[in-house]
Design a protein around this motif. Sequence first.
Motif, PDB file in Angstrom:
ATOM      1  N   GLN A   2      -9.987  30.302 -10.584  1.00  0.00           N
ATOM      2  CA  GLN A   2     -10.525  29.871 -12.222  1.00  0.00           C
ATOM      3  C   GLN A   2     -11.948  30.707 -11.131  1.00  0.00           C
ATOM      4  O   GLN A   2     -11.837  31.922 -12.454  1.00  0.00           O
ATOM      5  N   SER A   3     -12.711  30.818 -11.067  1.00  0.00           N
ATOM      6  CA  SER A   3     -13.225  31.702  -9.964  1.00  0.00           C
ATOM      7  C   SER A   3     -13.266  33.337 -10.397  1.00  0.00           C
ATOM      8  O   SER A   3     -14.079  33.801 -10.785  1.00  0.00           O
ATOM      9  N   ASP A   4     -11.877  33.684 -10.117  1.00  0.00           N
ATOM     10  CA  ASP A   4     -11.934  35.240 -10.352  1.00  0.00           C
ATOM     11  C   ASP A   4     -11.776  35.453 -11.847  1.00  0.00           C
ATOM     12  O   ASP A   4     -12.179  36.529 -12.398  1.00  0.00           O
ATOM     13  N   VAL A   5     -11.572  34.333 -12.886  1.00  0.00           N
ATOM     14  CA  VAL A   5     -12.037  35.044 -13.422  1.00  0.00           C
ATOM     15  C   VAL A   5     -12.852  35.732 -14.170  1.00  0.00           C
ATOM     16  O   VAL A   5     -12.593  37.045 -15.047  1.00  0.00           O
ATOM     17  N   THR A   6     -14.603  35.212 -13.886  1.00  0.00           N
ATOM     18  CA  THR A   6     -15.444  35.362 -14.398  1.00  0.00           C
ATOM     19  C   THR A   6     -15.380  36.781 -12.922  1.00  0.00           C
ATOM     20  O   THR A   6     -16.436  38.193 -13.633  1.00  0.00           O
ATOM     21  N   LEU A   7     -15.307  36.595 -11.844  1.00  0.00           N
ATOM     22  CA  LEU A   7     -15.654  38.028 -10.679  1.00  0.00           C
ATOM     23  C   LEU A   7     -14.818  38.878 -11.046  1.00  0.00           C
ATOM     24  O   LEU A   7     -15.253  39.855 -11.174  1.00  0.00           O
ATOM     25  N   THR A   8     -13.550  39.061 -11.622  1.00  0.00           N
ATOM     26  CA  THR A   8     -12.662  40.064 -11.930  1.00  0.00           C
ATOM     27  C   THR A   8     -13.503  41.411 -13.317  1.00  0.00           C
ATOM     28  O   THR A   8     -13.471  42.051 -12.993  1.00  0.00           O
ATOM     29  N   ARG A   9     -13.923  40.268 -14.582  1.00  0.00           N
ATOM     30  CA  ARG A   9     -14.729  40.336 -15.197  1.00  0.00           C
ATOM     31  C   ARG A   9     -16.455  41.819 -15.470  1.00  0.00           C
ATOM     32  O   ARG A   9     -15.922  42.590 -15.325  1.00  0.00           O
ATOM     33  N   HIS A  10     -16.730  40.839 -13.210  1.00  0.00           N
ATOM     34  CA  HIS A  10     -18.387  41.282 -13.211  1.00  0.00           C
ATOM     35  C   HIS A  10     -17.458  42.273 -12.567  1.00  0.00           C
ATOM     36  O   HIS A  10     -18.252  43.834 -12.109  1.00  0.00           O
ATOM     37  N   LEU A  11     -16.839  42.690 -11.930  1.00  0.00           N
ATOM     38  CA  LEU A  11     -16.289  43.925 -10.645  1.00  0.00           C
ATOM     39  C   LEU A  11     -16.059  44.617 -11.836  1.00  0.00           C
ATOM     40  O   LEU A  11     -15.797  45.893 -11.798  1.00  0.00           O
ATOM     41  N   VAL A  12     -14.585  44.422 -12.292  1.00  0.00           N
ATOM     42  CA  VAL A  12     -14.150  45.971 -13.685  1.00  0.00           C
ATOM     43  C   VAL A  12     -15.372  46.096 -14.242  1.00  0.00           C
ATOM     44  O   VAL A  12     -15.786  47.710 -14.173  1.00  0.00           O
ATOM     45  N   ASP A  13     -16.313  46.101 -14.435  1.00  0.00           N
ATOM     46  CA  ASP A  13     -17.273  46.113 -14.953  1.00  0.00           C
ATOM     47  C   ASP A  13     -18.482  47.190 -14.373  1.00  0.00           C
ATOM     48  O   ASP A  13     -18.573  47.863 -14.861  1.00  0.00           O
ATOM     49  N   GLU A  14     -18.916  46.477 -13.075  1.00  0.00           N
ATOM     50  CA  GLU A  14     -19.889  47.117 -11.864  1.00  0.00           C
ATOM     51  C   GLU A  14     -19.474  48.400 -12.292  1.00  0.00           C
ATOM     52  O   GLU A  14     -19.615  49.484 -12.013  1.00  0.00           O
ATOM     53  N   TYR A  15     -17.194  48.488 -11.497  1.00  0.00           N
ATOM     54  CA  TYR A  15     -17.129  49.991 -11.333  1.00  0.00           C
ATOM     55  C   TYR A  15     -16.845  50.501 -12.594  1.00  0.00           C
ATOM     56  O   TYR A  15     -16.665  51.747 -12.429  1.00  0.00           O
ATOM     57  N   LEU A  16     -16.560  50.102 -13.839  1.00  0.00           N
ATOM     58  CA  LEU A  16     -16.335  51.162 -15.010  1.00  0.00           C
ATOM     59  C   LEU A  16     -18.039  51.661 -15.181  1.00  0.00           C
ATOM     60  O   LEU A  16     -17.933  52.935 -16.193  1.00  0.00           O
ATOM     61  N   LYS A  17     -18.759  50.862 -15.401  1.00  0.00           N
ATOM     62  CA  LYS A  17     -20.009  51.451 -15.043  1.00  0.00           C
ATOM     63  C   LYS A  17     -20.358  52.729 -14.555  1.00  0.00           C
ATOM     64  O   LYS A  17     -20.855  53.975 -15.219  1.00  0.00           O
ATOM     65  N   GLU A  18     -20.333  52.644 -13.400  1.00  0.00           N
ATOM     66  CA  GLU A  18     -20.766  53.661 -12.046  1.00  0.00           C
ATOM     67  C   GLU A  18     -19.907  54.896 -12.852  1.00  0.00           C
ATOM     68  O   GLU A  18     -20.180  56.051 -12.854  1.00  0.00           O
ATOM     69  N   ARG A  19     -18.301  54.949 -12.976  1.00  0.00           N
ATOM     70  CA  ARG A  19     -17.895  55.743 -13.341  1.00  0.00           C
ATOM     71  C   ARG A  19     -17.475  56.799 -14.624  1.00  0.00           C
ATOM     72  O   ARG A  19     -17.033  57.636 -14.897  1.00  0.00           O
ATOM     73  N   LEU A  20     -17.506  55.855 -15.949  1.00  0.00           N
ATOM     74  CA  LEU A  20     -16.877  56.501 -17.130  1.00  0.00           C
ATOM     75  C   LEU A  20     -18.389  56.038 -18.445  1.00  0.00           C
ATOM     76  O   LEU A  20     -18.740  55.252 -18.647  1.00  0.00           O
ATOM     77  N   SER A  21     -18.703  57.837 -18.533  1.00  0.00           N
ATOM     78  CA  SER A  21     -19.988  57.566 -19.562  1.00  0.00           C
ATOM     79  C   SER A  21     -19.800  57.360 -20.474  1.00  0.00           C
ATOM     80  O   SER A  21     -20.499  56.576 -21.194  1.00  0.00           O
TER      81      SER A  21
END
Lengths: 101, 169
Positions: free
Chosen positions: B46-65
């Motif tokens: 269950q915790s990965d539901v929130t965690l993966t969302r946050h990690l994907v968001d952080e990753y893409l924020k830094e790489r995709l304008s």
Amino acid sequence: MLKVKIAQNPPHVILALEGELDMATGSILEQVMEQIESRDLVDITFSLDGLNFIDSTGIGQLIGYYKVFAKRDIPVSIDNNNAEIEEILALIGVREIMGVG
Amino acid sequence: MGCSCGTSKELSANGEQCTVIIIDHEEYEARYGRQKPVVMFPIRGQSDVTLTRHLVDEYLKERLSLWKDPARARILLALTEAVTNVVKHTPGGALSVYIDAVGPRFHVIDRGKGLHPDCPMCKFFRKGFSTTASLGAGFFVMMQYFREIVLCTSSRGTKLVLCSDLKSG
């Protein structure tokens, strides 16, 4: 993370939700609901203005409370002025099931 | 929309079309087998539901304008629906992220028994259809916010490919 604040105590309960409501955080809301469910209640309002995320599982949890408390003739409604949250509420069709303030 | 046939299209809430393509595992390997994800996250609980969302968001924020609201919020919501399905209905899986010219592409792969074989495939994409007590809105939400969904399912598990389009919103 989800924070649930009891903004108004029974019998007219207002629960202010802040943060994210999904499968992982739903248990936090459930704990608060367990605290209040045995009290004398007239109505329950979930204020979603402080949420920055809700998915269909979170919405399903709110609809679940609506159905459970309907059996006790206790209306459950949603109060929301957050446009992002409103978009998903409308998409899922929550208005068709429960009142949205 | 079509049933278990190859390709079908459905209008989303914002008037865009989402294409749903159903393929087998061999076709999946032929299409994507040689590609390497830019990042990968396990889906275990269950915790990965929130965690993966946050990690994907952080990753893409830094790489995709182009990773900005409202598209960002909508894609994260639809992606959460897919990850939640893995946690709810399977022993687990993984989320892989790829970057295409028009936006991120997500592969959500699980080790479950596949989508219910007795149900026509098109039913899973209908609002309100569920094999459990849930709302049955997950696939419906995904169809609203992804440009294309490729589905590959069997008793060996399910692979869901979610293609976004940040350039057209």
